[in-house]
Design an enzyme around this catalytic site. Structure first.
Site, short mmCIF file in Angstrom:
data_model
loop_
_atom_site.label_atom_id
_atom_site.label_comp_id
_atom_site.label_asym_id
_atom_site.label_seq_id
_atom_site.Cartn_x
_atom_site.Cartn_y
_atom_site.Cartn_z
N HIS A 15 -0.04 2.07 -8.43
CA HIS A 15 0.83 1.86 -7.26
C HIS A 15 -0.04 1.59 -6.04
CE1 HIS A 15 -0.10 6.15 -6.93
NE2 HIS A 15 0.39 6.18 -5.72
N HIS A 26 -0.73 2.93 -3.04
CA HIS A 26 -1.34 3.86 -2.08
C HIS A 26 -2.87 3.72 -2.04
CE1 HIS A 26 2.43 6.62 -2.12
NE2 HIS A 26 2.55 5.62 -1.27
N ASP A 50 -5.35 5.72 -1.80
CA ASP A 50 -6.23 6.55 -2.63
C ASP A 50 -6.19 6.13 -4.10
OD1 ASP A 50 -3.56 7.59 -2.64
OD2 ASP A 50 -4.28 9.51 -3.41
N HIS A 51 -5.46 5.05 -4.40
CA HIS A 51 -5.45 4.48 -5.75
C HIS A 51 -6.01 3.07 -5.81
CE1 HIS A 51 -2.89 7.75 -7.48
NE2 HIS A 51 -2.74 7.94 -6.17
N HIS A 71 8.00 7.65 -6.72
CA HIS A 71 6.93 7.92 -5.74
C HIS A 71 6.74 6.69 -4.86
CE1 HIS A 71 3.20 9.62 -4.21
NE2 HIS A 71 2.56 8.53 -4.55
N ASP A 99 0.76 8.84 -9.71
CA ASP A 99 1.38 9.95 -8.97
C ASP A 99 2.84 10.15 -9.38
OD1 ASP A 99 -1.01 10.23 -7.66
OD2 ASP A 99 -0.31 9.43 -5.74
N HIS A 136 -4.16 13.48 -9.68
CA HIS A 136 -4.55 14.54 -8.73
C HIS A 136 -4.69 15.88 -9.43
CE1 HIS A 136 -4.08 12.44 -4.83
NE2 HIS A 136 -3.13 11.75 -5.45
ZN LIG Z 1 0.52 7.86 -4.30
#
Ligand SMILES: [Zn+2]
Length: 258
Positions: A55, A57, A59-60, A113, A132, A170
């Site tokens: 996805h 975001h 941090d990905h 998400h 996530d 995570h």
């Molecule tokens: Zn995320």
């Protein structure tokens, strides 16, 4: 055929990035940061052959551009999330077949998400890379999707074989399990798991991957139809109507404020 391994690459505070490799070639899942991936590739004498993203975001996907400067490789990602670097847009039912390392991922749409979130399921090895969406003991926050979408996404993942390994993105397991215990105080499997996972954390070991079977027994977000969970939601005055989506939404809302 070479045996494949999954390497855990910690990043930021509590992210896990995943390198799947055959000892020579590696595919990375959700490289939020390039530096730890480049370091792990070097340390293990691996060459990057593909980038997979679940996805949009940061941090990905934050490390994708820097990785592309070092390796000219395809970037796979969800068609419905906005990830500029993606070269192969994926939908539910698509198959990502990589030659090196030899992998076949089935793409599963798991909105909730984010609206475009996808998961990658490797059937032969029984590996699920779910970003996530499903966490060990919990699930992702609903930033873009509805409770109905997330419940349906989690139902799809829960339908995978019990021994499927769940590689989530995570290390949220301990706080998730403390919530799980509040949501279902009588579930001894949760108490048992809390002890097992705490021992791993005390030794600085990851609690991920978990398995679909373990999640079905201990994760309240896969158990929102269970009478014990519904009764607890009622006892906490968080639920009046007990239809599955309302119960799931109440559970997610409770966790947001837990
Ligand atoms: Zn995320």
């Amino acid at each position: 055929m070479r045996a494949l391994n999954v390497l855990t690459v910690p990043a930021f505070n509590d992210n896990y990035l995943w390198l799947i490799h055959d000892g020579e070639h590696a595919a990375v899942v959700d490289p939020g940061d390039a530096a730890p991936i480049l370091a792990a590739l070097k340390a293990n004498h691996l060459s990057l052959t593909a980038i997979l993203t679940t996805h949009h975001h940061a941090d990905h996907v934050g490390g994708v551009t820097a990785l592309l400067q070092a390796y000219n490789v395809p970037v796979y990602g969800p068609a419905r999330d906005r990830i500029p670097a993606v070269t192969r847009q994926l939908h539910e039912g698509d198959v990502v077949a990589l030659e090196k390392p030899g992998l076949r991922f089935h793409v599963i749409d798991v909105p909730g998400h984010t609206l475009g979130h996808i998961a990658y399921y490797e059937q032969e090895h029984g590996w699920l890379f779910c970003g996530d969406t499903l966490f060990a003991g919990g699930c992702g926050r609903l930033f873009e999707g509805t409770p109905a979408q997330m419940l349906s996404s989690l139902d799809k993942l829960a339908a995978l074989p019990d021994d499927t390994k769940v590689y989530c993105a995570h290390e949220y397991t301990m706080s998730n399990l403390r919530f799980a215990q509040a949501a279902e105080p009588g579930n001894s499997a949760i108490t048992e798991r809390l002890h097992i996972e705490q021992a791993k954390r005390d030794s600085h070991l990851p609690t991920v991957p978990s398995s679909i079977g373990l999640e079905k027994k201990t994760n309240p977000f896969l158990r929102s139809r269970e009478t014990a969970v519904i009764n607890q939601l009622r006892a906490e005055n968080k639920l009046r109507e007990a239809d599955p989506v309302t119960a799931f939404a109440a559970l997610r809302e409770w966790k947001n404020n837990f």
